[in-house]
Design an enzyme around this catalytic site. Structure first.
Site, PDB file in Angstrom:
ATOM      1  N   ASP A 206      15.052   2.747   2.415  1.00  0.00           N
ATOM      2  CA  ASP A 206      14.010   2.065   1.645  1.00  0.00           C
ATOM      3  C   ASP A 206      14.561   1.516   0.331  1.00  0.00           C
ATOM      4  O   ASP A 206      14.273   0.370  -0.036  1.00  0.00           O
ATOM      5  CB  ASP A 206      12.850   3.023   1.346  1.00  0.00           C
ATOM      6  CG  ASP A 206      11.945   3.228   2.535  1.00  0.00           C
ATOM      7  OD1 ASP A 206      12.380   2.938   3.675  1.00  0.00           O
ATOM      8  OD2 ASP A 206      10.803   3.701   2.350  1.00  0.00           O
TER       9      ASP A 206
ATOM     10  N   PRO B 267       0.834  -1.210   0.000  1.00  0.00           N
ATOM     11  CA  PRO B 267       0.000   0.000   0.000  1.00  0.00           C
ATOM     12  C   PRO B 267       0.860   1.249   0.000  1.00  0.00           C
ATOM     13  O   PRO B 267       1.832   1.342   0.756  1.00  0.00           O
ATOM     14  CB  PRO B 267      -0.784  -0.115   1.308  1.00  0.00           C
ATOM     15  CG  PRO B 267       0.097  -0.937   2.196  1.00  0.00           C
ATOM     16  CD  PRO B 267       0.788  -1.917   1.290  1.00  0.00           C
ATOM     17  N   PRO B 268       0.558   2.235  -0.838  1.00  0.00           N
ATOM     18  CA  PRO B 268       1.309   3.494  -0.808  1.00  0.00           C
ATOM     19  C   PRO B 268       1.085   4.214   0.516  1.00  0.00           C
ATOM     20  O   PRO B 268      -0.015   4.196   1.066  1.00  0.00           O
ATOM     21  CB  PRO B 268       0.735   4.290  -1.984  1.00  0.00           C
ATOM     22  CG  PRO B 268      -0.623   3.712  -2.215  1.00  0.00           C
ATOM     23  CD  PRO B 268      -0.517   2.262  -1.853  1.00  0.00           C
TER      24      PRO B 268
ATOM     25  N   GLY C  18       4.366   2.766   4.902  1.00  0.00           N
ATOM     26  CA  GLY C  18       5.594   2.531   5.633  1.00  0.00           C
ATOM     27  C   GLY C  18       6.291   1.249   5.254  1.00  0.00           C
ATOM     28  O   GLY C  18       7.205   0.799   5.956  1.00  0.00           O
ATOM     29  N   LEU C  19       5.913   0.639   4.130  1.00  0.00           N
ATOM     30  CA  LEU C  19       6.471  -0.641   3.714  1.00  0.00           C
ATOM     31  C   LEU C  19       7.345  -0.515   2.474  1.00  0.00           C
ATOM     32  O   LEU C  19       7.702  -1.520   1.852  1.00  0.00           O
ATOM     33  CB  LEU C  19       5.342  -1.651   3.452  1.00  0.00           C
ATOM     34  CG  LEU C  19       4.409  -1.905   4.635  1.00  0.00           C
ATOM     35  CD1 LEU C  19       3.297  -2.859   4.247  1.00  0.00           C
ATOM     36  CD2 LEU C  19       5.177  -2.446   5.838  1.00  0.00           C
ATOM     37  N   GLY C  20       7.724   0.703   2.130  1.00  0.00           N
ATOM     38  CA  GLY C  20       8.650   0.912   1.021  1.00  0.00           C
ATOM     39  C   GLY C  20       8.060   0.715  -0.348  1.00  0.00           C
ATOM     40  O   GLY C  20       8.780   0.349  -1.287  1.00  0.00           O
ATOM     41  N   SER C  21       6.765   0.994  -0.518  1.00  0.00           N
ATOM     42  CA  SER C  21       6.130   0.794  -1.816  1.00  0.00           C
ATOM     43  C   SER C  21       6.787   1.636  -2.905  1.00  0.00           C
ATOM     44  O   SER C  21       7.078   1.154  -4.003  1.00  0.00           O
ATOM     45  CB  SER C  21       4.644   1.128  -1.732  1.00  0.00           C
ATOM     46  OG  SER C  21       4.021   1.024  -3.001  1.00  0.00           O
ATOM     47  N   SER C  22       7.033   2.901  -2.610  1.00  0.00           N
ATOM     48  CA  SER C  22       7.634   3.792  -3.593  1.00  0.00           C
ATOM     49  C   SER C  22       9.023   3.315  -4.002  1.00  0.00           C
ATOM     50  O   SER C  22       9.360   3.258  -5.191  1.00  0.00           O
ATOM     51  CB  SER C  22       7.708   5.214  -3.033  1.00  0.00           C
ATOM     52  OG  SER C  22       8.414   6.077  -3.905  1.00  0.00           O
ATOM     53  N   ALA C  23       9.845   2.950  -3.028  1.00  0.00           N
ATOM     54  CA  ALA C  23      11.205   2.496  -3.335  1.00  0.00           C
ATOM     55  C   ALA C  23      11.189   1.169  -4.078  1.00  0.00           C
ATOM     56  O   ALA C  23      12.007   0.949  -4.988  1.00  0.00           O
ATOM     57  CB  ALA C  23      12.010   2.366  -2.047  1.00  0.00           C
TER      58      ALA C  23
END
Length: 342
Positions: free
Chosen positions: A158, A90-91, A94-99
């Site tokens: 990330d 999920p964007p 806090g799980l690094g989706s973008s990176a």
């Protein structure tokens, strides 16, 4: 058609978020969810297909389009490309989706640059090229260019997690060094349902630390000590100690005003359901929580919920209106193996 694939891991920060921005160490790990991308050559302008939308790599107000252009600009010129990308993360969670998206896209484009224009590739061949032929430094630089569009001055943790997988200790000055868990680390990851901006939360902490330098010094020193002890606990297989250290880290983060009512509720529910420790992961202000589960009984190490703890934590969250999933950091594996088998 010439094509190439790229993959990347999502991440959790086990301990050390925010303090890492100020030079302190953090512990992070790649998780068994992430992002994938497929790059193909095209005519006209380069484009990114993400979430059902096509974005051109040209000057634009939209952050994703600007990030895609920045990423391509940091890689060797491959000519016009079309990249299809998707993420399981999920964007703003806090799980690094973008990176993870950035690294997957960069890997696919870098692999495509090495593919003869006239040769066709299968998906599996493209994925192998993305992992073995792409220059790691170029991919990381390109992903960092993407991340700066969204986050301003990110720590780099990330993108490192997305590219490396595995478990590692990270500082801004020295990058990543591997930490090898003696046993699998099983985690429940719970979502607050509220998206969080890393840039906003980092700026909030910066303003707080400017006003209260004593708080800054004590918080950073305290988190540093927790991180170093947690690395020893991970390598020794002491899950109980690791859980207690995570709880202490959460207390310090709450004192930095990056926790929320939902984060505290998720942590409390997880502990009451049998988790050894729980804390926010990432920037805070929303996003996600990680809860460390007791290790499964000897002889049953491959089952996430073999001792019932995962089911109890997820049920407690679900009953309170939150969602979550189970993941793990594998023991006795190099970071490359961790990523390839996720």
């Amino acid at each position: 058609m010439t094509e190439a694939l790229g993959e990347a891991s999502g991440k959790v920060i086990l301990l050390g978020e925010h303090a890492v921005v100020y030079g302190a160490p953090a512990l992070a790990a790649g998780i068994e969810r992430g992002a994938r991308a497929r790059a193909t050559r095209c005519s006209g302008a380069s484009a990114l297909l993400l979430g059902g939308r096509e974005l051109r790599a040209a000057p634009a107000e939209e952050d994703v389009a600007r990030a895609f252009a920045a990423l391509l600009g940091a890689l060797p010129d491959v000519g016009p490309v079309r990249v299809e990308a998707e993420s399981d993360l999920p964007p703003g969670g806090g799980l690094g989706s973008s990176a993870a998206l950035a690294v997957a896209i960069a890997r696919s484009v870098a692999a495509l640059a090495r593919a003869p224009a006239a040769s066709a590739r299968t998906a599996s061949e493209g994925a192998a090229a993305a992992h073995t032929a792409a220059d790691a430094a170029a991919v990381t630089d390109a992903a960092a260019a993407w991340e700066r569009v969204f986050h301003g001055n990110p720590s780099g943790i990330d993108t490192t997690a997305a590219a490396r997988g595995g478990c590692f200790r990270f500082t801004r000055a020295h990058g990543a060094t591997s930490v090898a868990p003696r046993d699998d680390l099983w985690l429940c990851v719970g979502s607050t349902g509220v998206s969080s901006s890393t840039r906003s939360m980092v700026e909030l902490v910066a303003r707080l630390f400017e006003r209260k330098p004593t708080l800054a010094a004590t918080s950073i020193a305290g988190i540093t000590a927790l991180v170093e002890n947690a690395a020893f606990a991970i390598e020794a297989g002491d899950a109980v100690a690791l859980g207690r250290l995570m709880d202490l880290n959460q207390m310090l983060l709450a004192g930095m005003f990056v926790s929320t009512e939902a984060i505290e509720a998720l942590c409390k529910l997880a502990r009451e359901a049998g988790a050894l420790g729980a804390k926010l992961t990432g920037a805070g202000g929303g996003g996600s929580v990680i809860a460390l589960l007791p290790p499964p009984p000897p002889g049953n190490r491959g089952a996430a919920a073999s001792n019932g703890a995962a089911d109890r934590v997820l049920a407690a969250w679900r009953d309170a209106g939150y969602s979550g999933f189970v993941t793990r950091v594998r023991a006795g594996m190099t970071r490359t193996e961790s990523q390839e088998q996720a």
